[in-house]
Design a protein around this motif. Structure first.
Motif, PDB file in Angstrom:
ATOM      1  N   GLY A   1       0.813  -1.201   0.000  1.00  0.00           N
ATOM      2  CA  GLY A   1       0.000   0.000   0.000  1.00  0.00           C
ATOM      3  C   GLY A   1       0.848   1.254   0.000  1.00  0.00           C
ATOM      4  N   ALA A   2       0.274   2.331  -0.509  1.00  0.00           N
ATOM      5  CA  ALA A   2       0.928   3.640  -0.474  1.00  0.00           C
ATOM      6  C   ALA A   2      -0.154   4.699  -0.355  1.00  0.00           C
ATOM      7  CB  ALA A   2       1.750   3.872  -1.739  1.00  0.00           C
ATOM      8  N   ILE A   3       0.023   5.613   0.597  1.00  0.00           N
ATOM      9  CA  ILE A   3      -0.918   6.696   0.824  1.00  0.00           C
ATOM     10  C   ILE A   3      -0.158   8.010   0.796  1.00  0.00           C
ATOM     11  CG2 ILE A   3      -2.516   7.744   2.479  1.00  0.00           C
ATOM     12  CD1 ILE A   3      -3.288   4.931   3.340  1.00  0.00           C
ATOM     13  N   ALA A   4      -0.729   8.989   0.084  1.00  0.00           N
ATOM     14  CA  ALA A   4      -0.111  10.311  -0.024  1.00  0.00           C
ATOM     15  C   ALA A   4      -0.878  11.315   0.823  1.00  0.00           C
ATOM     16  CB  ALA A   4      -0.103  10.782  -1.472  1.00  0.00           C
ATOM     17  N   MET A   5      -0.122  12.205   1.438  1.00  0.00           N
ATOM     18  CA  MET A   5      -0.665  13.398   2.064  1.00  0.00           C
ATOM     19  C   MET A   5      -0.246  14.538   1.135  1.00  0.00           C
ATOM     20  SD  MET A   5      -2.046  12.433   5.005  1.00  0.00           S
ATOM     21  CE  MET A   5      -2.824  11.384   3.831  1.00  0.00           C
ATOM     22  N   GLY A   6      -1.198  15.240   0.548  1.00  0.00           N
ATOM     23  CA  GLY A   6      -0.898  16.214  -0.485  1.00  0.00           C
ATOM     24  C   GLY A   6      -0.922  15.526  -1.837  1.00  0.00           C
ATOM     25  N   ASP A   7      -0.790  16.314  -2.883  1.00  0.00           N
ATOM     26  CA  ASP A   7      -0.882  15.774  -4.238  1.00  0.00           C
ATOM     27  C   ASP A   7       0.502  15.611  -4.851  1.00  0.00           C
ATOM     28  OD1 ASP A   7      -1.352  15.160  -6.889  1.00  0.00           O
ATOM     29  OD2 ASP A   7      -2.894  16.676  -7.159  1.00  0.00           O
ATOM     30  N   PRO A   8       0.979  14.385  -5.018  1.00  0.00           N
ATOM     31  CA  PRO A   8       2.312  14.183  -5.594  1.00  0.00           C
ATOM     32  C   PRO A   8       2.400  14.564  -7.071  1.00  0.00           C
ATOM     33  CG  PRO A   8       1.240  12.068  -5.202  1.00  0.00           C
ATOM     34  CD  PRO A   8       0.348  13.129  -4.621  1.00  0.00           C
ATOM     35  N   ASP A   9       1.279  14.668  -7.748  1.00  0.00           N
ATOM     36  CA  ASP A   9       1.313  15.056  -9.160  1.00  0.00           C
ATOM     37  C   ASP A   9       1.620  16.538  -9.347  1.00  0.00           C
ATOM     38  OD1 ASP A   9       0.718  12.457  -9.831  1.00  0.00           O
ATOM     39  OD2 ASP A   9      -1.402  12.845 -10.217  1.00  0.00           O
ATOM     40  N   THR A  10       1.264  17.349  -8.360  1.00  0.00           N
ATOM     41  CA  THR A  10       1.465  18.799  -8.483  1.00  0.00           C
ATOM     42  C   THR A  10       2.433  19.353  -7.441  1.00  0.00           C
ATOM     43  OG1 THR A  10      -0.429  19.285  -7.057  1.00  0.00           O
ATOM     44  CG2 THR A  10      -0.841  19.142  -9.444  1.00  0.00           C
ATOM     45  N   GLY A  11       2.881  18.531  -6.515  1.00  0.00           N
ATOM     46  CA  GLY A  11       3.739  18.999  -5.437  1.00  0.00           C
ATOM     47  C   GLY A  11       5.097  19.493  -5.907  1.00  0.00           C
ATOM     48  N   ASP A  12       5.596  20.543  -5.250  1.00  0.00           N
ATOM     49  CA  ASP A  12       6.948  21.030  -5.506  1.00  0.00           C
ATOM     50  C   ASP A  12       7.975  20.125  -4.823  1.00  0.00           C
ATOM     51  OD1 ASP A  12       6.325  23.514  -6.953  1.00  0.00           O
ATOM     52  OD2 ASP A  12       5.400  24.119  -5.053  1.00  0.00           O
ATOM     53  N   HIS A  13       7.585  19.579  -3.685  1.00  0.00           N
ATOM     54  CA  HIS A  13       8.455  18.687  -2.899  1.00  0.00           C
ATOM     55  C   HIS A  13       7.669  17.427  -2.569  1.00  0.00           C
ATOM     56  CE1 HIS A  13      11.223  22.043  -2.235  1.00  0.00           C
ATOM     57  NE2 HIS A  13      10.146  22.778  -2.062  1.00  0.00           N
ATOM     58  N   ILE A  14       8.295  16.277  -2.787  1.00  0.00           N
ATOM     59  CA  ILE A  14       7.677  14.986  -2.466  1.00  0.00           C
ATOM     60  C   ILE A  14       8.663  14.189  -1.643  1.00  0.00           C
ATOM     61  CG2 ILE A  14       6.690  12.844  -3.354  1.00  0.00           C
ATOM     62  CD1 ILE A  14       6.285  14.281  -6.046  1.00  0.00           C
ATOM     63  N   SER A  15       8.188  13.610  -0.547  1.00  0.00           N
ATOM     64  CA  SER A  15       9.021  12.664   0.192  1.00  0.00           C
ATOM     65  C   SER A  15       8.308  11.321   0.224  1.00  0.00           C
ATOM     66  CB  SER A  15       9.292  13.152   1.621  1.00  0.00           C
ATOM     67  OG  SER A  15       8.114  13.086   2.398  1.00  0.00           O
ATOM     68  N   VAL A  16       9.108  10.268   0.213  1.00  0.00           N
ATOM     69  CA  VAL A  16       8.590   8.902   0.273  1.00  0.00           C
ATOM     70  C   VAL A  16       9.310   8.197   1.418  1.00  0.00           C
ATOM     71  CG1 VAL A  16       8.301   6.702  -0.932  1.00  0.00           C
ATOM     72  CG2 VAL A  16       8.218   8.853  -2.224  1.00  0.00           C
ATOM     73  N   THR A  17       8.536   7.691   2.381  1.00  0.00           N
ATOM     74  CA  THR A  17       9.111   6.943   3.497  1.00  0.00           C
ATOM     75  C   THR A  17       9.058   5.459   3.174  1.00  0.00           C
ATOM     76  OG1 THR A  17       8.437   8.615   5.085  1.00  0.00           O
ATOM     77  CG2 THR A  17       8.943   6.434   5.960  1.00  0.00           C
ATOM     78  N   ILE A  18      10.227   4.821   3.272  1.00  0.00           N
ATOM     79  CA  ILE A  18      10.368   3.393   3.008  1.00  0.00           C
ATOM     80  C   ILE A  18      10.661   2.715   4.343  1.00  0.00           C
ATOM     81  CG2 ILE A  18      11.636   1.620   1.750  1.00  0.00           C
ATOM     82  CD1 ILE A  18      11.872   5.221   0.603  1.00  0.00           C
ATOM     83  N   PRO A  19       9.741   1.916   4.864  1.00  0.00           N
ATOM     84  CA  PRO A  19       9.879   1.349   6.198  1.00  0.00           C
ATOM     85  C   PRO A  19      10.737   0.087   6.242  1.00  0.00           C
ATOM     86  CG  PRO A  19       7.844   0.616   5.246  1.00  0.00           C
ATOM     87  CD  PRO A  19       8.487   1.530   4.226  1.00  0.00           C
ATOM     88  N   GLY A  20      10.976  -0.381   7.455  1.00  0.00           N
ATOM     89  CA  GLY A  20      11.844  -1.534   7.636  1.00  0.00           C
ATOM     90  C   GLY A  20      11.200  -2.699   8.356  1.00  0.00           C
ATOM     91  N   LEU A  21      12.009  -3.352   9.176  1.00  0.00           N
ATOM     92  CA  LEU A  21      11.666  -4.580   9.889  1.00  0.00           C
ATOM     93  C   LEU A  21      10.280  -4.524  10.530  1.00  0.00           C
ATOM     94  CD1 LEU A  21      12.733  -7.341  10.963  1.00  0.00           C
ATOM     95  CD2 LEU A  21      13.526  -6.096  12.971  1.00  0.00           C
ATOM     96  N   SER A  22       9.529  -5.581  10.349  1.00  0.00           N
ATOM     97  CA  SER A  22       8.204  -5.808  10.951  1.00  0.00           C
ATOM     98  C   SER A  22       7.118  -4.883  10.436  1.00  0.00           C
ATOM     99  CB  SER A  22       8.284  -5.731  12.479  1.00  0.00           C
ATOM    100  OG  SER A  22       9.040  -6.813  12.962  1.00  0.00           O
ATOM    101  N   THR A  23       7.345  -4.235   9.301  1.00  0.00           N
ATOM    102  CA  THR A  23       6.321  -3.378   8.728  1.00  0.00           C
ATOM    103  C   THR A  23       5.358  -4.209   7.902  1.00  0.00           C
ATOM    104  OG1 THR A  23       7.902  -1.578   8.582  1.00  0.00           O
ATOM    105  CG2 THR A  23       5.935  -1.381   7.245  1.00  0.00           C
ATOM    106  N   LYS A  24       4.081  -3.922   8.055  1.00  0.00           N
ATOM    107  CA  LYS A  24       3.057  -4.557   7.235  1.00  0.00           C
ATOM    108  C   LYS A  24       1.879  -3.599   7.113  1.00  0.00           C
ATOM    109  CE  LYS A  24       2.279  -7.410  11.223  1.00  0.00           C
ATOM    110  NZ  LYS A  24       2.955  -8.564  11.708  1.00  0.00           N
TER     111      LYS A  24
END
Length: 181
Positions: free
Chosen positions: A33-56
């Motif tokens: 799954g992936a959920i955005a806060m704000g619109d990544p299509d029009t955003g000037d700045h986009i961050s993507v968090t990639i999680p680690g161990l035990s994430t589901k």
């Protein structure tokens, strides 16, 4: 919108203030799954968090969305303090099967140690993540979009592999935190 691709239910779309980008409950052991806060299509700045161990998706996505919401609010506050009128989108991304400490099998604790000590799950994640970053850049209406990767824990390994495999062409900055070493 919902589409079926290769027998998978995949949901797409981000509303102006954010929304569901991807929900795939059939791929992998625990879904993606992936959920955005704000619109990544029009955003000037986009961050993507990639999680680690035990994430589901089931247990982690809600907390990651909370973090993405707070990160976006702070980034917008900092931009405003600097007198910059720019938009921000933050994305909580669970697009791979992260190593798990606890799970449906009785050997999961041993398996997690095995998974974390190897890069195979991170390698699979790197390919999906690289495609995701390139897709963000391609979908952006903003030629000067600034994309930041935030790799946490085992996700920092997945992120570094994605960058080595070509995602660096789509990513401007990277932050590794809680990294295994």
């Amino acid at each position: 919108r919902r589409e079926e691709r290769a027998g998978l239910d995949v949901w797409f779309g981000a509303e102006r203030d954010g929304g569901l980008l991807v929900m795939d409950r059939r791929t992998g052991e625990r879904g993606f799954g992936a959920i955005a806060m704000g619109d990544p299509d029009t955003g000037d700045h986009i961050s993507v968090t990639i999680p680690g161990l035990s994430t589901k998706v089931r247990d982690s996505l809600r907390g990651m969305v909370g973090e993405a919401t707070r990160l976006r609010a702070e980034a917008m506050r900092q931009l405003e303090l600097a007198g910059r009128k720019e938009s921000v989108a933050t994305i909580a991304w669970i697009g791979y099967d992260a190593p798990q400490v606890i799970g449906p099998g009785k050997f999961d604790i041993g398996r997690a140690s095995f998974d974390v000590s190897r890069s195979s799950k991170a390698g699979i994640a790197a390919d999906a993540l690289g495609s995701f970053f390139h897709g963000l850049r391609a979908a952006s209406v903003n030629d000067g979009v600034h994309i930041t990767a935030l790799g946490h824990s085992y996700g920092s390994l997945a992120t570094s592999l994605a960058l080595q495999r070509g995602a660096s062409a789509a990513v401007d900055d990277v932050v590794f935190y809680g990294s295994p070493g």
